[in-house]
Design a protein around this motif. Structure first.
Motif, mmCIF file in Angstrom:
data_model
loop_
_atom_site.group_PDB
_atom_site.id
_atom_site.type_symbol
_atom_site.label_atom_id
_atom_site.label_comp_id
_atom_site.label_asym_id
_atom_site.label_seq_id
_atom_site.Cartn_x
_atom_site.Cartn_y
_atom_site.Cartn_z
ATOM 1 N N GLU A 422 3.640 0.681 35.649
ATOM 2 C CA GLU A 422 3.979 0.928 36.236
ATOM 3 C C GLU A 422 4.361 2.023 37.057
ATOM 4 O O GLU A 422 3.194 2.327 36.612
ATOM 5 C CB GLU A 422 5.458 1.544 35.324
ATOM 6 C CG GLU A 422 5.468 2.746 34.445
ATOM 7 C CD GLU A 422 5.991 3.026 33.413
ATOM 8 O OE1 GLU A 422 7.557 2.905 34.153
ATOM 9 O OE2 GLU A 422 6.512 4.094 32.639
ATOM 10 N N LEU A 427 1.200 -0.291 40.250
ATOM 11 C CA LEU A 427 1.994 -1.144 39.744
ATOM 12 C C LEU A 427 1.147 -2.488 40.791
ATOM 13 O O LEU A 427 0.584 -3.198 39.931
ATOM 14 C CB LEU A 427 3.272 -1.908 39.949
ATOM 15 C CG LEU A 427 3.643 -2.773 39.484
ATOM 16 C CD1 LEU A 427 3.941 -3.240 37.907
ATOM 17 C CD2 LEU A 427 5.452 -2.891 40.357
ATOM 18 N N ASP A 444 5.828 -5.528 32.397
ATOM 19 C CA ASP A 444 5.590 -4.543 33.509
ATOM 20 C C ASP A 444 7.082 -4.128 33.551
ATOM 21 O O ASP A 444 8.000 -4.493 32.763
ATOM 22 C CB ASP A 444 4.587 -4.414 34.516
ATOM 23 C CG ASP A 444 5.224 -6.726 35.219
ATOM 24 O OD1 ASP A 444 6.045 -6.358 35.170
ATOM 25 O OD2 ASP A 444 4.090 -6.554 36.146
ATOM 26 N N VAL A 445 7.330 -3.571 34.859
ATOM 27 C CA VAL A 445 8.698 -3.773 36.015
ATOM 28 C C VAL A 445 10.004 -4.594 35.845
ATOM 29 O O VAL A 445 10.969 -4.294 36.195
ATOM 30 C CB VAL A 445 8.846 -2.073 36.556
ATOM 31 C CG1 VAL A 445 7.431 -0.737 36.440
ATOM 32 C CG2 VAL A 445 7.989 -3.136 38.588
ATOM 33 N N MET A 451 10.977 2.102 36.822
ATOM 34 C CA MET A 451 10.678 3.341 36.440
ATOM 35 C C MET A 451 11.448 3.527 35.484
ATOM 36 O O MET A 451 12.006 3.630 35.313
ATOM 37 C CB MET A 451 10.688 4.221 37.361
ATOM 38 C CG MET A 451 9.221 3.650 39.137
ATOM 39 S SD MET A 451 8.234 2.719 38.627
ATOM 40 C CE MET A 451 8.224 1.688 39.472
ATOM 41 N N GLU A 473 0.219 3.825 34.240
ATOM 42 C CA GLU A 473 0.965 4.307 34.623
ATOM 43 C C GLU A 473 0.513 5.721 36.031
ATOM 44 O O GLU A 473 -0.251 5.904 35.727
ATOM 45 C CB GLU A 473 1.249 5.891 33.358
ATOM 46 C CG GLU A 473 1.767 5.264 32.357
ATOM 47 C CD GLU A 473 2.573 4.167 32.089
ATOM 48 O OE1 GLU A 473 3.389 3.773 31.623
ATOM 49 O OE2 GLU A 473 3.721 5.179 32.454
ATOM 50 N N ALA A 477 5.790 7.518 37.420
ATOM 51 C CA ALA A 477 6.253 6.693 36.453
ATOM 52 C C ALA A 477 6.743 7.727 35.206
ATOM 53 O O ALA A 477 7.805 7.433 34.162
ATOM 54 C CB ALA A 477 5.659 5.618 36.321
#
Ligand code: ADP
Length: 591
Positions: A422, A427, A444-445, A451, A473, A477
């Motif tokens: 994230e 990212l 992931d996001v 976030m 990271e 985030a």
């Protein structure tokens, strides 16, 4: 497996007690019925945060042999439950207290629904009578009404004998059709309700076939195959729905037997290894506008795919259709035409759809035109060479590329490790630089680009898989869920957090234009020592300013399986505003 009788209040049959007492019926209660209903359906883990009125539920669940993972904030527990659902195909359960705890979990529930992750948010609640008359109960809130618009379904159970039905309905709603979030409201008074043990046992439901296969219609499959067969520049686009479906072998066979270049969406990376010769990730901006027929498999034409139109797709303006024809394989019949015309919708579960497509290929399926595959390969080779050049540089201080070059090697050497990712630049760069080799290893996001998923996903990934987790990271985030490093240490999880630290949101070199005392809104404390946070709870903290130090620390973290946080110091001038989505920032657009 333990049954209701393991928990029932034992008959008072001890020596010296009267015959009347000895014949008292066995009873069970709401606490145990909830636990038994979950376990009966193969749910053996609860992610949550204890407190009134569900404190005892967590104790009793652990005593009954369930894994109870307690977090420091409900949002992280909720994210953990949702990603456990994505990884396993079983609903992940998040347990919270009423009102504020419930609200903290709600972001994760809404995110699960948006991402099609199966999850059940179970929250204790206050007494109906008091809530409905708004008389001011402890943590009073009409939780069911608030949850409803944010999830697939919401249920409340008032009587112990209905717990079995409530849990069964929640499970079915979470995993059948398009998966998503479900809310289950359990008022405090439900838990101590006592009922006859045998009646309780009979009231529980083991859900039969919770996610029934949905077989696509033969004519829809044929329509799709006809369109694909006639394509000159076909492309397959795999989304996280394809990863969720766990139809990995058939998806690979479909890609390889058709010979069509494919593009994985972020969480679909690794269904086939990113190093696969047909993978077109490195030629993304070439294949999207060039392709003439695109087959979407478990991917939506939302903002992440520029809504299927505009310049990304070869349209002349930002709204114009590029002329592609689309096949869409999806379990939701209403997904088709959400953004552009879908010429061949194939509605069904991905396993069944891909199997049907495979069966329909026949022995004479033509390879895609060589000019197309050669053009994709050429563009790919050019971009890969350009990237290799960038990755080979060793600037001081480190930048995203030189740090992620290390992560790329570590993941290559440890393909079973799960990558959680994230941030903004953290990212975007990780997604494009770090190759994945196995399915469902990149978390992931997702659809919202949210976030805060970092530590919740990491905990769940480690708990569910037992594999090492590498969380890449952004420093911003990480801040959303950073306190969960205590949870990681408490449960001794093999999580290696790498913070790509450039001192701020996007980057760390902004200044307050007034010259006043306050820092600029997007910067953080300079040279913050995040690694000490992990050390505070007994984990390993490393301050790394070079790729060599980062590599050594990551290798050691994977080897030792000890909770580790590596504070990887990046040039504070590295990074662009909003990463790759700068265009979504309204003021940036005007520039
Ligand atoms: P990405 O973000 O990777 O593009 P999306 O979340 O946009 O993926 O799309 C996932 C799609 O997959 C959703 O439209 C959802 O309905 C679909 N889906 C999820 N699970 C299944 C399944 N088992 N079978 C078929 N389609 C599925």
């Amino acid at each position: 497996m333990a049954t209701v009788t393991d928990h029932v209040a034992a008959p008072q049959a001890a020596a010296g007690q009267g015959a009347a007492e000895a014949q008292m019926p066995e009873t069970t209660d709401g606490f145990h019925l909830v636990i038994d209903a979950l376990r009966l359906n193969g749910i053996d883990t609860i992610f949550g945060l204890p407190g009134i009125p569900i404190t005892d539920l967590t104790r009793k669940a652990q005593a009954a042999g369930m894994r109870v993972v307690s977090f420091r904030h409900e949002q992280n527990a909720g994210y953990a439950a949702s990603i456990a659902g994505f990884m396993t195909g079983k609903p992940g359960v998040c347990l919270t207290v009423s009102a504020p705890g419930f609200l903290n979990g709600l972001t994760a529930l809404a995110n699960a629904t948006t991402n099609c992750f199966p999850m059940i948010l179970v929250s204790g609640s206050s007494e109906r009578e008091v809530v409905d008359l708004q008389q001011g109960d402890y943590e009073e809130m009409d939780q069911l009404a608030i949850a409803k618009p944010l999830c697939k379904a919401a249920f409340r159970v008032l009587h112990a004998e209905d717990i079995g039905v409530g849990v069964a309905r929640a499970i079915r709603a979470a995993v059948s059709g398009r998966p998503g979030g479900v809310y289950l409201d359990l008022p405090a008074r439900l838990f101590p309700q006592s009922i006859d043990a045998e009646a309780g046992r009979r009231s529980l439901i083991k859900v039969v076939d919770p996610a029934p296969r949905q077989i696509p219609a033969a004519d829809a499959v044929q329509r799709a195959l006809d369109l694909l067969r006639g394509a000159r520049k076909p492309l397959i686009l795999l989304g996280k729905g394809a990863a969720y479906a766990q139809a990995d072998a058939d998806i690979r066979a479909l890609v390889e037997r058709t010979g069509i270049p494919y593009l994985p969406m972020s969480m679909a990376k690794g269904i086939l290894p990113d190093t696969h010769p047909q993978c077109a990730s490195a030629a993304r901006s070439f294949v999207l506008p060039e392709a003439d027929v695109v087959m979407l498999v478990g991917a939506r034409l939302n903002w992440l795919l520029s809504h299927g139109k505009g310049k990304t797709w070869g349209g002349k303006s930002s709204k114009e259709w590029g002329g592609q024809k689309f096949i869409q394989v999806d379990i939701s019949p209403t997904e088709a035409d959400s953004n552009v015309r879908i010429d061949a919708p194939v509605v069904g579960d991905i396993g069944s759809c891909v199997a049907a497509l495979l069966a329909g290929l026949g022995a004479d399926w033509p390879r895609p035109p060589a000019e197309w595959t050669a053009a994709v390969a050429e563009r790919k080779a050019k971009n890969v060479a350009k990237m290799a050049e960038t990755l080979a540089k060793d600037p001081a201080p480190m930048n995203f590329h030189s740090a992620l070059n290390v992560v790329r090697d570590i993941v290559k050497a440890n393909p079973d490790a799960i990558v959680v990712n994230e941030g903004a630049n953290a990212l975007d760069f990780t997604r494009s630089i770090v190759d994945m080799y196995k399915p469902r290893k990149r978390l992931d996001v997702g659809t919202w680009g949210v976030m805060g998923i970092g530590m919740g996903f990491s905990v769940a990934a480690a708990v569910v898989s037992g594999q090492p987790v590498i969380a890449i990271e952004g420093d911003s985030a990480f801040g959303f869920s950073g306190m969960e490093v205590e949870t990681i240490c408490r449960y001794g999880l093999p999580v290696c957090v790498v913070i790509l630290n450039n001192n701020g949101v996007y980057r760390g070199d902004e200044v307050n234009p007034t010259g006043g005392r306050d820092p600029a809104p997007l910067v953080f404390v300079k040279d913050a020592r995040y690694e000490k946070l992990m050390e505070a709870f007994g984990g390993v903290g490393v301050y790394a300013t070079t790729p060599a130090a980062l590599r050594q620390a990551m290798e050691e973290a994977i080897r030792s399986r000890r909770p580790t946080l590596i504070n990887a110091i990046i040039d504070e001038k590295a990074g662009t505003e909003s990463g790759r989505i700068t265009a979504l920032n309204p003021t940036a657009k005007k520039k």
